[in-house]
Design a protein around this motif. Structure first.
Motif, short mmCIF file in Angstrom:
data_model
loop_
_atom_site.label_atom_id
_atom_site.label_comp_id
_atom_site.label_asym_id
_atom_site.label_seq_id
_atom_site.Cartn_x
_atom_site.Cartn_y
_atom_site.Cartn_z
N TYR A 1 7.11 5.63 5.95
CA TYR A 1 7.47 4.22 5.83
C TYR A 1 6.85 3.40 6.96
N PHE A 2 6.93 3.95 8.16
CA PHE A 2 6.38 3.22 9.31
C PHE A 2 4.86 3.16 9.23
N GLU A 3 4.22 4.27 8.88
CA GLU A 3 2.76 4.28 8.79
C GLU A 3 2.27 3.36 7.68
N TYR A 4 3.03 3.29 6.59
CA TYR A 4 2.66 2.37 5.52
C TYR A 4 2.73 0.93 6.03
N ALA A 5 3.77 0.62 6.80
CA ALA A 5 3.89 -0.72 7.37
C ALA A 5 2.72 -1.04 8.30
N LEU A 6 2.26 -0.04 9.04
CA LEU A 6 1.10 -0.25 9.92
C LEU A 6 -0.15 -0.56 9.11
N THR A 7 -0.31 0.09 7.96
CA THR A 7 -1.49 -0.20 7.13
C THR A 7 -1.42 -1.62 6.57
N ILE A 8 -0.21 -2.11 6.28
CA ILE A 8 -0.06 -3.50 5.85
C ILE A 8 -0.52 -4.44 6.97
N ASP A 9 -0.13 -4.11 8.18
CA ASP A 9 -0.52 -4.92 9.34
C ASP A 9 -2.03 -4.93 9.52
N ILE A 10 -2.67 -3.78 9.28
CA ILE A 10 -4.13 -3.69 9.40
C ILE A 10 -4.81 -4.59 8.36
N ARG A 11 -4.30 -4.59 7.14
CA ARG A 11 -4.87 -5.45 6.11
C ARG A 11 -4.77 -6.92 6.50
N LEU A 12 -3.67 -7.27 7.12
CA LEU A 12 -3.50 -8.64 7.59
C LEU A 12 -4.50 -8.96 8.70
N LYS A 13 -4.64 -8.06 9.66
CA LYS A 13 -5.57 -8.27 10.77
C LYS A 13 -7.01 -8.40 10.28
N ARG A 14 -7.33 -7.68 9.21
CA ARG A 14 -8.69 -7.73 8.67
C ARG A 14 -8.90 -8.90 7.72
N GLY A 15 -7.86 -9.69 7.50
CA GLY A 15 -7.99 -10.84 6.61
C GLY A 15 -8.05 -10.46 5.15
N GLU A 16 -7.56 -9.28 4.81
CA GLU A 16 -7.55 -8.84 3.41
C GLU A 16 -6.23 -9.27 2.78
N TYR A 17 -6.13 -10.57 2.52
CA TYR A 17 -4.84 -11.16 2.16
C TYR A 17 -4.34 -10.72 0.79
N VAL A 18 -5.25 -10.53 -0.17
CA VAL A 18 -4.82 -10.06 -1.49
C VAL A 18 -4.17 -8.69 -1.36
N ASP A 19 -4.84 -7.76 -0.65
CA ASP A 19 -4.29 -6.41 -0.48
C ASP A 19 -3.00 -6.46 0.35
N PHE A 20 -2.97 -7.37 1.31
CA PHE A 20 -1.76 -7.54 2.13
C PHE A 20 -0.56 -7.89 1.24
N ILE A 21 -0.74 -8.87 0.38
CA ILE A 21 0.35 -9.31 -0.49
C ILE A 21 0.75 -8.22 -1.47
N ARG A 22 -0.28 -7.56 -2.06
CA ARG A 22 0.01 -6.51 -3.04
C ARG A 22 0.80 -5.35 -2.43
N SER A 23 0.60 -5.13 -1.15
CA SER A 23 1.22 -3.96 -0.51
C SER A 23 2.64 -4.23 -0.01
N ILE A 24 3.12 -5.47 -0.16
CA ILE A 24 4.44 -5.81 0.38
C ILE A 24 5.57 -5.20 -0.46
N THR A 25 5.47 -5.26 -1.79
CA THR A 25 6.58 -4.82 -2.65
C THR A 25 7.08 -3.41 -2.35
N PRO A 26 6.18 -2.39 -2.24
CA PRO A 26 6.72 -1.03 -1.99
C PRO A 26 7.51 -0.93 -0.69
N ILE A 27 7.03 -1.58 0.37
CA ILE A 27 7.75 -1.45 1.64
C ILE A 27 9.04 -2.25 1.61
N VAL A 28 9.05 -3.38 0.89
CA VAL A 28 10.27 -4.17 0.79
C VAL A 28 11.36 -3.36 0.08
N VAL A 29 11.01 -2.72 -1.02
CA VAL A 29 11.97 -1.89 -1.75
C VAL A 29 12.50 -0.77 -0.85
N ASP A 30 11.59 -0.08 -0.17
CA ASP A 30 12.01 1.04 0.68
C ASP A 30 12.88 0.57 1.84
#
Length: 447
Positions: free
Chosen positions: A261-290
């Motif tokens: 869970y924590f490592e997945y959250a870190l990958t979300i943060d990396i997508r944000l830092k890289r400006g990959e906003y579409v992937d950032f948004i798409r990756s939110i739902t799984p971590i929100v549910v968990d």
């Protein structure tokens, strides 16, 4: 063929210095490296000396006899070469000559390049060729016996007498040869590219570039880059294996049941830092549910799995709410009551973040927690479908306009929600990818 071949310009102190009675560079390299073949590159002046007394082949023959081994010679004549200071000439000519030499070699052969004989332009020409990395070779430099520049003296040169006087013929003579490492321009450029990929967390790209270099040049850091590349893919099996090799523990959360869970959250943060906003948004739902589910367990004592059934879809086990298990329970009453107020019916299907938020709102009294969950639930519902189902440009401004929050604000809320779970996370854990980057860059500097 397993041959050692020496390519060397011929210089003013070859074959033996009249000034100090020691080997010149060519003879000294042959003495200690014992090449099978010597290719002598001679300008007009050196050819004149050779034709006068055969001094170069004479000394090489005497050395070969002393060492009881065969040694063959090839002379490349440049009789028209009088302007021995012109770098461009030597760079181009050496490139052609060495390219031809390589055509005669196989993988078992070794090429030696003497960068101590000849004019400064000749030496520079060979060094630049090595820096460009076109022709792998051992670059040999020979120190003078007096530790300073040799004086070139040619008057009264008696090669036979000098051979007898040559002090390097004595047993135990000092080896003045040194192999110098020329970092190739290609290697320097590729390592800069690797560093840039690492700094933007693109580890697979960094690994691809690293693997285009010879393995011995990346041995200090290649496994660390591989470890990072597997980590960002959440491939913990290979991460754990590589940790054993690198002895670098990159995962701050160690328990296997929590780290995903924590490592997945870190990958979300990396997508944000890289400006990959579409992937950032798409990756939110799984971590929100968990996160919502872990919070419901920690803060409210409700274990979602107790109210679910398992089913198989596309070869994978899934879960859904069980009407039977919910029947007569407080959890079932809360869910049914909420949807009845909206004149809807609660359907016992897949578990969604909306359901978990409804339960937390009812069973928890923590207003800050409820607000965080409300914000993230709104983010998820307002923008997720847009990014998932439409061809659309998503920028940080797009996210702000649709949700009221910038990407960094959303990430900050996700980080804060972790504090309501049973996973113990220190503030510094969120910087663990940057710490890993520093480790890789440090190892690249320590080659």
């Amino acid at each position: 063929m397993n041959q050692t071949i020496l390519f060397t310009p011929v210089g003013g102190t070859d074959p033996i210095s009249l000034n100090n009675y020691h080997d010149g560079s060519i003879l000294h390299i042959c003495r200690f490296y014992k090449p099978d073949k010597v290719i002598l590159y001679m300008s007009k002046e050196m050819l004149d000396f050779q034709e006068k007394d055969d001094r170069y082949r004479y000394c090489l023959d005497r050395l070969a006899k002393m060492q009881d081994r065969p040694m063959i010679y090839e002379i490349i004549e440049r009789r028209e070469l009088t302007k021995v200071h012109e770098f461009d000439y030597f760079y181009e000519d050496f490139r052609k000559v060495i390219s031809h030499i390589y055509e005669t070699m196989d993988d078992s052969d070794t090429l030696l390049l003497n960068v101590s004989s000849g004019t400064p332009a000749m030496k520079s020409g060979l060094l630049v060729l090595q820096t460009l990395g076109e022709f792998p070779a051992k670059v040999i430099q020979v120190a003078t016996p007096v530790g300073k520049l040799n004086e070139q003296v040619h008057e009264g040169y008696d090669v036979e007498t000098l051979w007898e006087l040559d002090e390097d013929n004595q047993e135990g003579a000092q080896n003045r040869c040194k192999e110098i490492q020329c970092p190739t321009l290609s290697k320097i450029k590729k390592e800069e590219i690797i560093k840039k990929h690492i700094l933007v967390y693109d580890y697979q790209a960094a690994l691809d570039v690293a693997d285009s270099l010879p393995a011995e040049q990346t041995v200090q850091y290649r496994d660390l880059i591989y470890q990072a590349a597997r980590r960002v893919l959440l491939d913990f099996v290979n991460v754990d294996k590589t940790i054993q090799k690198t002895n670098f523990q990159c995962l701050p959360v160690r328990y296997s049941s929590q780290r995903k869970y924590f490592e997945y959250a870190l990958t979300i943060d990396i997508r944000l830092k890289r400006g990959e906003y579409v992937d950032f948004i798409r990756s939110i739902t799984p971590i929100v549910v968990d996160l919502f589910e872990m919070i419901l367990k920690k803060q409210c004592g409700i274990i979602v799995d107790d109210y679910c059934d398992q089913y198989k879809r596309a070869g994978q086990w899934k879960r859904m709410w069980s009407a039977k298990k919910l029947n007569g329970t407080e959890v079932g009453k809360v869910l049914n009551s909420h949807y009845q107020k909206m004149e809807k019916r609660f359907e016992a299907k897949d578990v969604y973040s909306e359901h978990l938020k409804i339960l937390t709102d009812h069973f928890s009294s923590d207003t800050r927690l409820k607000q965080l969950m409300e914000d993230l639930r709104n983010v998820e519902s307002n923008i997720r479908n847009l990014a998932a189902h439409e061809i659309v440009s998503v920028t940080d401004e797009t996210i702000k306009n649709l949700t009221g929050f910038y990407g960094r604000d959303i990430m900050s809320k996700i980080k804060e929600l972790f504090g309501y779970t049973e996973i113990s996370i220190r503030k510094g854990y969120w910087d663990s990818y940057d710490e890993m980057n520093r480790k890789i860059l440090e190892q690249m500097s320590n080659e």
